[in-house]
Design an enzyme around this catalytic site. Structure first.
Site, PDB file in Angstrom:
ATOM      1  N   CYS A   1      -0.391   4.118   2.155  1.00  0.00           N
ATOM      2  CA  CYS A   1      -0.160   3.920   3.596  1.00  0.00           C
ATOM      3  C   CYS A   1       1.300   4.175   3.954  1.00  0.00           C
ATOM      4  O   CYS A   1       1.601   4.818   4.951  1.00  0.00           O
ATOM      5  CB  CYS A   1      -0.485   2.489   4.023  1.00  0.00           C
ATOM      6  SG  CYS A   1      -1.992   1.808   3.339  1.00  0.00           S
ATOM      7  N   ASP A   2       2.212   3.641   3.170  1.00  0.00           N
ATOM      8  CA  ASP A   2       3.613   3.567   3.607  1.00  0.00           C
ATOM      9  C   ASP A   2       4.582   4.422   2.796  1.00  0.00           C
ATOM     10  O   ASP A   2       5.754   4.533   3.159  1.00  0.00           O
ATOM     11  CB  ASP A   2       4.086   2.100   3.552  1.00  0.00           C
ATOM     12  CG  ASP A   2       3.269   1.222   4.498  1.00  0.00           C
ATOM     13  OD1 ASP A   2       2.871   1.733   5.561  1.00  0.00           O
ATOM     14  OD2 ASP A   2       3.021   0.052   4.174  1.00  0.00           O
TER      15      ASP A   2
ATOM     16  N   CYS B   1       0.834  -1.208   0.000  1.00  0.00           N
ATOM     17  CA  CYS B   1       0.000   0.000   0.000  1.00  0.00           C
ATOM     18  C   CYS B   1       0.866   1.253   0.000  1.00  0.00           C
ATOM     19  O   CYS B   1       1.376   1.664   1.047  1.00  0.00           O
ATOM     20  CB  CYS B   1      -0.933  -0.011   1.207  1.00  0.00           C
ATOM     21  SG  CYS B   1      -1.976   1.447   1.302  1.00  0.00           S
TER      22      CYS B   1
END
Ligand code: NDP
Length: 316
Positions: free
Chosen positions: A141-142, A138
């Protein structure tokens, strides 16, 4: 249906942000919801390190902590949160029957499906070795953790191109590792990728492994595998992002619910309603496009409100 042990007004399957948020709302509406946590209690977010994009957490929060807080909040408002995996459903007539762990069967007036989706991985042992240490599925997300660093994205579809494009705004260099000699993504995404100076597309490359001392420091690739000019190539990277598709967890519902060609549950646009009255879908299981904790939580809320309205309208 034999062996029915219990009837509930609102049954929720799945324990990510969608399932827990549905449980909080259903609990506060006195629906006495029962939630089964499924195979991975807490869902996909328990495999992320830090969540920095959920509104209200300016200092970030770990995925595990957030899921634990959501679980506590659901229990506080009367949700009965249980261990167990839904293994069989019978949705042809109401009340609907759900079998848990192949053993016991409950019936329910409303069902909220929040079983999520599972990111696909290549299946390399190194993906497990470096989980949370440079391997991610992701970028939204990261990606932030890779500012000014080098990253690679695997895949040639729209997701891979979107992730590569997003990462190009943060990282110094993005490699897009594509197994075919062309991209599968839409033309507009292809153009964007090919015109971004810090994205290098490695066509006809496959990943065979990752290396690094205390985290990912590079990837072993092979170019034109099986061809006479097959070549081994190593690239130096700090982050390795998989974008080769997600599989929605919908197998047990396929006989009853309308699914799209990838297997996502089709809902009436703008609502969590499925083709079966009283059965709602929330979170990634019905969302091939956004797949964020906040959007999942929002749709879990909507599903619980819909369940409440359905119960009232049908005097259940
Ligand atoms: P896709 O199935 O479209 O693409 C998957 C990509 O991963 C393909 O390039 C595929 O390669 C590659 N791949 C699969 N398995 C492997 C493997 N083992 N090794 C290497 N590469 C592999 O999935 P997406 O998640 O990209 O998209 C899913 C759907 O969602 C699509 O319909 C897409 O259009 C849509 N979508 C739309 C968006 C938008 O409109 N903004 C954004 C994101 C997704 P190959 O081509 O060789 O099979």
């Amino acid at each position: 249906m034999t062996n029915v042990t219990e009837h509930v007004r609102c049954l929720i399957i799945g324990s990510g942000p969608a399932g827990y948020t549905a449980a909080i709302y259903a609990g506060r509406s006195n629906l006495s919801p029962v939630l089964y946590e499924g195979l991975q209690p807490g869902g996909q977010l328990t495999t992320t390190t830090e969540i920095e994009n959920f509104p209200g957490y300016p200092d970030g929060v770990s995925g595990n902590d957030m899921m634990e807080d959501l679980r506590k909040q659901a229990i506080k408002f009367g949700a009965d949160v249980r261990r167990g995996v839904a293994t069989f459903v019978e949705l042809s007539t109401a009340p609907y029957a759900i079998t848990i762990d192949g053993e016991k069967t409950l019936t329910c007036d409303t069902l909220i499906i929040a079983t999520g989706a599972t990111a696909q991985y290549l299946g390399l042992p190194d993906e497990i070795k470096y989980a949370g240490m440079g391997v991610s599925a992701c970028a939204t997300c990261d990606g932030f953790f890779y500012r000014k660093k080098k990253v690679a994205v695997v895949g040639g579809g729209d997701t891979a191109c979107e992730e590569a494009s997003y990462l190009a705004g943060l990282a110094s260099q993005v490699y897009l590792i594509v197994r075919k000699p062309f991209l599968r993504a839409s033309k507009i995404m292809q153009e964007r990728i090919l015109n971004t100076p810090n994205i290098t597309v490695l066509f006809e490359h496959e990943t065979t492994g990752l290396f690094g001392e205390n985290g990912v420091e590079g990837a072993h690739l092979v170019k034109r595998r099986g061809k006479p000019d097959e070549t081994k190539v190593d690239i130096a990277i700090d982050g390795f992002f998989l974008a080769i598709g997600h599989k929605p967890n919908t197998d047990i519902f396929a006989n009853y619910l309308e699914l799209d060609e990838t297997g996502y549950i089709k809902t009436i646009p703008g609502t969590p309603r499925t083709n079966i009255p009283g059965v709602f879908a929330a979170g990634d299981v019905a969302d091939p496009s956004y797949r964020q904790a906040i959007t999942a939580a929002g749709s879990g809320c909507a599903a619980a409100i819909e369940a409440e309205r359905y119960l009232v309208a049908n005097k259940l």
